[in-house]
Motif scaffolding. Sequence first.
Motif, PDB file in Angstrom:
ATOM      1  N   ALA A 212      59.300  -1.786  16.623  1.00 50.44           N
ATOM      2  CA  ALA A 212      59.667  -0.769  17.470  1.00 50.44           C
ATOM      3  C   ALA A 212      58.749  -0.082  18.122  1.00 50.44           C
ATOM      4  N   GLY A 213      57.596  -0.028  17.393  1.00 51.20           N
ATOM      5  CA  GLY A 213      56.484   0.785  18.100  1.00 51.20           C
ATOM      6  C   GLY A 213      56.477   2.165  18.283  1.00 51.20           C
ATOM      7  N   VAL A 214      56.290   2.903  19.279  1.00 55.68           N
ATOM      8  CA  VAL A 214      56.299   4.253  19.844  1.00 55.68           C
ATOM      9  C   VAL A 214      57.639   4.923  19.110  1.00 55.68           C
ATOM     10  N   GLY A 215      58.621   4.238  19.318  1.00 55.37           N
ATOM     11  CA  GLY A 215      59.933   4.759  19.224  1.00 55.37           C
ATOM     12  C   GLY A 215      60.153   5.245  17.635  1.00 55.37           C
ATOM     13  N   GLY A 216      59.622   4.215  16.847  1.00 50.40           N
ATOM     14  CA  GLY A 216      59.798   4.407  15.245  1.00 50.40           C
ATOM     15  C   GLY A 216      58.874   5.482  15.231  1.00 50.40           C
ATOM     16  N   LEU A 217      57.704   5.749  15.680  1.00 52.45           N
ATOM     17  CA  LEU A 217      56.768   6.914  15.239  1.00 52.45           C
ATOM     18  C   LEU A 217      57.324   8.379  15.562  1.00 52.45           C
ATOM     19  N   TRP A 218      58.067   7.938  17.027  1.00 54.49           N
ATOM     20  CA  TRP A 218      58.517   9.429  17.135  1.00 54.49           C
ATOM     21  C   TRP A 218      59.733   9.720  16.305  1.00 54.49           C
ATOM     22  N   LEU A 219      60.351   8.892  15.829  1.00 56.57           N
ATOM     23  CA  LEU A 219      61.621   9.308  15.033  1.00 56.57           C
ATOM     24  C   LEU A 219      61.004   9.843  13.638  1.00 56.57           C
ATOM     25  N   ALA A 220      59.884   9.229  13.204  1.00 57.34           N
ATOM     26  CA  ALA A 220      59.194   9.694  11.987  1.00 57.34           C
ATOM     27  C   ALA A 220      58.843  11.181  12.317  1.00 57.34           C
TER      28      ALA A 220
END
Length: 381
Positions: A212-220
Amino acid sequence: MRASFRLGRVAGVPVGVNWSVLVIFLLIAWALSAVQFPRAYPGRSLVEYWAAGLAAAVVFFLGLLAHEVSHSVVARRNGIGVEGITLWLFGGVSQLKGEARDPGAELRIAGVGPLVSLLIGAFFGAIAVALSLAGVHGLLLGSLAWLAGINVLLAIFNILPAAPLDGGRLLRAAVWKATGDRTKASVVAARAGRILGVVLIGLGLWQFIAGAGVGGLWLALIGWFLIGAAGVEEQQARMGSALRGVRVADVMTPQPQTASGAMTVADFVDNYLFAYRHTALPLTDGDGHPVGLVTLDRVRGIPADRRAATTLGEVACRADELVLARPDEDLTELLPRLSECADGRALVVTDQRLVGIVSPSDISRAVQRGSLRDQLTPGGH
């Protein structure tokens, strides 16, 4: 969260913006203009994509502002003062001067924000449906549909029962109503916030690993923020319980030593430093009105060769940055304001004249004594 600059007033409430808003604004505009809109509506010019993306991002932040303004308006109608609103990286925050007096007020203040976001989403959704039925398609429809979806998503996310989200406030109101214990309700909501934060971090990392890239990091990152904010809320709740019934006059240092802003740093260091027992020195004018506050850290930051030419007034926390309190004010009402000046002190005034000072060490001693009182009192928390 401190504002980097002020936008003005909305419904009588000062509105500010933190620099971090620029980060999420550019990220949203880029994602819409360079990825989502070109993929969904190919064949348009770069200018059209960016115009639509920037417009959608601006309207989105206006919706966030409306969300926070609604909290502030309802808070004032329920007898709670509002310092202002600050938009920042994770949305917005309304800086209230106190706590809700009962579960009903808590419910109204917390619930109006998600309701406003839901209504905004429904408004844009209705326009999008009407345009679609009329045969209108393209970037305009896409922008309206995105605004509808993002505001509904914002409303849903905010009602998750976990502090510091609005849903956490709703949970606190429910537990408070059921138990009659505000502190217990706050702790329950804060712990729910920690659990949600851990879940979001795990989900975000899993998405990142899955591609998912940046989207996953943003959620974290959101999960990490929730854990930290929930921890602060639990600490504040326990502190508020320990300080219930304590007035500013009970903890302040009365009649502190003062100095004139015209005194040089060199004069202070050479003649007053070792005779002064505290780490903060209020500055007053000839009538005893506070005009500034100097700490030893500020003095230490002045090079030795500049001390003779630098006055205390030049290095002080300015008059408009001072946190002022009344002797009869509840200490719990003062605590949220102590972060307004970086020096973390409050000056206590009567008829605009200095009568005392409250420092972090004064607060710490009061919390220790309040906690001991609660432990020794039957039925204490």
